[in-house]
Design an enzyme around this catalytic site. Structure first.
Site, PDB file in Angstrom:
ATOM      1  N   ASP A  99       0.854  -1.184   0.000  1.00  0.00           N
ATOM      2  CA  ASP A  99       0.000   0.000   0.000  1.00  0.00           C
ATOM      3  C   ASP A  99       0.889   1.233   0.000  1.00  0.00           C
ATOM      4  O   ASP A  99       1.818   1.326   0.805  1.00  0.00           O
ATOM      5  CB  ASP A  99      -0.885  -0.015   1.265  1.00  0.00           C
ATOM      6  CG  ASP A  99      -2.258   0.559   1.019  1.00  0.00           C
ATOM      7  OD1 ASP A  99      -2.328   1.672   0.480  1.00  0.00           O
ATOM      8  OD2 ASP A  99      -3.255  -0.106   1.366  1.00  0.00           O
ATOM      9  N   ASP A 200      -2.975   4.804  -2.330  1.00  0.00           N
ATOM     10  CA  ASP A 200      -3.974   5.326  -1.415  1.00  0.00           C
ATOM     11  C   ASP A 200      -4.346   6.783  -1.692  1.00  0.00           C
ATOM     12  O   ASP A 200      -3.463   7.617  -1.882  1.00  0.00           O
ATOM     13  CB  ASP A 200      -3.359   5.238  -0.004  1.00  0.00           C
ATOM     14  CG  ASP A 200      -4.318   5.643   1.088  1.00  0.00           C
ATOM     15  OD1 ASP A 200      -5.239   4.868   1.360  1.00  0.00           O
ATOM     16  OD2 ASP A 200      -4.142   6.742   1.656  1.00  0.00           O
ATOM     17  N   GLU A 257      -6.493   4.144  -5.847  1.00  0.00           N
ATOM     18  CA  GLU A 257      -7.755   4.420  -5.159  1.00  0.00           C
ATOM     19  C   GLU A 257      -8.197   5.799  -5.639  1.00  0.00           C
ATOM     20  O   GLU A 257      -7.769   6.815  -5.117  1.00  0.00           O
ATOM     21  CB  GLU A 257      -7.569   4.435  -3.631  1.00  0.00           C
ATOM     22  CG  GLU A 257      -8.907   4.589  -2.923  1.00  0.00           C
ATOM     23  CD  GLU A 257      -8.795   5.042  -1.458  1.00  0.00           C
ATOM     24  OE1 GLU A 257      -9.702   4.733  -0.680  1.00  0.00           O
ATOM     25  OE2 GLU A 257      -7.815   5.732  -1.102  1.00  0.00           O
ATOM     26  N   HIS A 329     -11.348  -2.731   3.133  1.00  0.00           N
ATOM     27  CA  HIS A 329     -11.210  -2.392   4.557  1.00  0.00           C
ATOM     28  C   HIS A 329     -11.907  -1.092   4.933  1.00  0.00           C
ATOM     29  O   HIS A 329     -11.905  -0.724   6.108  1.00  0.00           O
ATOM     30  CB  HIS A 329      -9.725  -2.307   4.909  1.00  0.00           C
ATOM     31  CG  HIS A 329      -9.057  -1.160   4.207  1.00  0.00           C
ATOM     32  ND1 HIS A 329      -8.903  -1.119   2.838  1.00  0.00           N
ATOM     33  CD2 HIS A 329      -8.542   0.002   4.679  1.00  0.00           C
ATOM     34  CE1 HIS A 329      -8.314   0.021   2.501  1.00  0.00           C
ATOM     35  NE2 HIS A 329      -8.081   0.715   3.597  1.00  0.00           N
ATOM     36  N   ASP A 330     -12.441  -0.366   3.946  1.00  0.00           N
ATOM     37  CA  ASP A 330     -13.146   0.895   4.230  1.00  0.00           C
ATOM     38  C   ASP A 330     -14.655   0.770   4.072  1.00  0.00           C
ATOM     39  O   ASP A 330     -15.382   1.742   4.262  1.00  0.00           O
ATOM     40  CB  ASP A 330     -12.680   1.987   3.250  1.00  0.00           C
ATOM     41  CG  ASP A 330     -11.240   2.385   3.462  1.00  0.00           C
ATOM     42  OD1 ASP A 330     -10.761   2.313   4.605  1.00  0.00           O
ATOM     43  OD2 ASP A 330     -10.586   2.782   2.467  1.00  0.00           O
TER      44      ASP A 330
END
Ligand code: GLC
Length: 559
Positions: A99, A200, A257, A329-330
């Site tokens: 990440d 990210d 993302e 995960h969000d």
């Protein structure tokens, strides 16, 4: 014809290390835990693992606040563990994707500490520092986790900008020295042999040239970052430079993302010559959300879900590849969010699995999704760790909801739904740890766990295995990777169906979100000729020109 890339046919799997497997039983998952479970991942069949951040971090936002990009946080292990993970993964033909969090670092990073010591010095220019003007903050933007984006520096009249939490100061990408240091760091990791990076919050690295106010959209007199980003241009220069200096020379995979990309920019981001190999399709995850907060969100129906998927498929056709997800995960667990309540069973979970997995693009599976893991029920805010849930809880209360109503909202959307420990078995704490888990396991672990599903050919896990196998089947691979998605029966409520049109081959994917049996007219279908490749129901029937789907049935067939 699209140029073929090594990653086109891959299936990816997201690991949230903190909740995957705890090898040293301190209650927190770790890198050795991932190493120990590589054979499991191999058995599932995936080719790439994206691991959420494991760098040194005070963990204000679960590792998305990095205080040293070159160190592994001791709660996750050591650099030797990381090297071992790369090596062991490689032996099994699995690539590791890390990440990349470079919109911001942690306020405990040495760059920020030095900036605090001397805001006007070299390191002050690593961040966005401003002073109040006429007693007012430089601008009225609202941080994603609530409150203004400006926070005072200790012992000074300077303020720093953070679009996320105040422990996540934004890095100043306008400063070429900062960019250099970021590229150096990315190359350090790529040189270790990573397959690539998930990137990210990247759309935030470019700010409008002036920090100025936008119309307020809530009573706090602040404005949503979406409004700010819509007014921002010029991010391409940074992203192109980053790609050319890092990913491209390494032949690395990169997935962005990217929320809030502008119309017409898709090819710039994810086309053959795009900034990234791929970007996530978030159309269905944002469907129904509101700038007012979670309490105003509308739950998407199966028909909303279908419409979103098809819009994205149409938009990306001939451009590149989306990375397709039902959760991460969000987000809440996909099966709890997209399936109507009466469909939240094994059959429904397989239905959703096949419908998203067979879309054109790269399928990502989030840990536990392959077992059909569900949302957890949270009844009090002190059960929740996630910072954004805590902010949204306040937003609910401010809007006049009772604590109970506020918890119903938070429970539905909380990021902690996906962050509960992986359910390995029906043992204590679902076999995740012998210690006390940092976040409680979902109470349903006795029913939903890997051990129970492993040897069962009818389990959700086995169904995912079959989907992955089908994606790799030399006979169908080309169509599944490159075939065009052709939506059909779009007006049929509760039905989602499409063809994948390959060269001289056509696959049908059709699912029924309702509980009633449906007869669907499909051109060219023929009960005798059509070959069922996969279904979640023993019987898969077709007559001349008609496909019959039982309640919650999904079928993948060769026409
Ligand atoms: C991304 C991450 C999220 C994090 C945020 C700030 O959206 O996925 O978990 O909180 O960026 O880094």
């Amino acid at each position: 014809m699209m140029k073929k890339e090594w990653w086109h046919g891959k299936t990816a799997y997201q690991i949230y290390p903190k909740s995957f497997y705890d090898s040293n039983h301190d209650g927190i998952g770790d890198i050795r835990g991932i190493v120990e479970k590589l054979d499991y991942l191999k058995e599932l069949g995936i080719d790439l693992i994206w691991i959420s951040p494991v760098y040194l971090s005070p963990c204000a936002d679960q590792g998305y606040d990095i205080s040293d990009y070159y160190q592994i946080d001791p709660v996750f292990g050591t650099m030797e563990d990381m090297d071992q993970l790369l090596e062991e993964a490689k032996k099994r033909g699995i690539g590791v994707v890390m990440d990349l969090v470079v919109n911001h670092c942690s306020d405990e990073h040495e760059w920020f500490k030095k900036a605090c010591e001397d805001p006007e010095g070299e390191y002050g220019k690593y961040f966005y520092l401003e002073k109040k003007r006429d007693g007012k903050l430089p601008c009225n933007w609202r941080s994603y986790f609530g409150g203004p984006v400006w926070e005072p520096m200790p012992n000074s009249d300077w303020y720093y900008l953070h679009v996320f939490h105040k422990k996540q100061p934004d890095l100043n990408w306008e400063n070429p020295v900062v960019r250099e240091r970021i590229y150096e760091m990315i190359n350090f990791w790529l040189d270790k042999g990573l397959a690539g990076f998930r990137i990210d919050a990247i759309i935030n690295i470019k700010k409008p040239q002036m920090f100025r106010d936008y119309p307020a959209d809530r009573e706090d007199q602040l404005c949503d970052m979406g409004t700010v980003l819509a007014d921002t241009t010029g991010i391409g220069d940074f992203l192109r430079e980053m790609r050319d200096r890092t990913f491209r020379p390494h032949g690395a995979f990169s997935v962005g993302e990217v929320f809030n990309a502008k119309d017409g920019e898709l090819a710039d981001f994810a086309g053959e010559d795009g900034y990234f190999s791929s970007i996530f399709d978030f159309r269905q995850t944002v469907e129904g959300k509101s700038v007012d907060g979670w309490y105003r969100a509308r739950i998407p129906s199966p028909d909303d879900y279908k419409r979103c998927c098809f819009e994205s498929q149409r938009e990306m056709e001939g451009v590149g590849f989306y990375s397709n997800i039902i959760e991460n995960h969000d987000e809440p667990r996909g099966v709890s969010h997209y399936l109507p309540e009466e469909a939240r069973n094994e059959k429904g979970k397989k239905l959703l699995a096949a419908l998203y997995f067979m879309l054109k693009g790269l399928p990502f599976i989030y840990q536990g999704q392959e077992l059909g893991m569900e949302n957890k029920i949270y009844t009090a805010i002190d059960q929740v760790d996630d910072i954004s849930s805590r902010d949204e809880y306040q937003v609910c209360l401010n809007a006049g909801l009772s604590p109970k109503e506020a918890m119903e909202v938070v429970s539905r959307y909380s990021r902690d739904n996906a962050r509960t420990p992986f359910q390995w078995s029906d043992q204590r704490h679902a076999g995740f740890t012998k210690g006390e888990p940092w976040l409680k396991v979902n109470e349903n672990y006795k029913e939903i766990n890997l051990e129970k599903q492993l040897g069962d050919p009818d389990s959700v896990f086995s169904f995912y295995q079959q989907l992955i196998r089908l994606r790799k089947d030399p006979k169908y691979q080309d169509t599944i990777i490159y075939g065009k998605t052709v939506p059909i029966l779009e007006e049929e409520l509760g039905i989602m169906a499409y063809f994948r049109q390959g060269e001289g081959q056509k696959l049908l994917v059709a699912g029924n979100f309702g509980s009633e049996r449906r007869r669907l007219p499909i051109n060219g279908i023929n009960g005798k000729k059509c070959k069922v490749l996969l279904s979640n129901d023993k019987n898969a029937e077709a007559e001349e020109g008609v496909l019959i789907l039982e309640g919650l049935q999904v079928v993948v067939a060769e026409m």
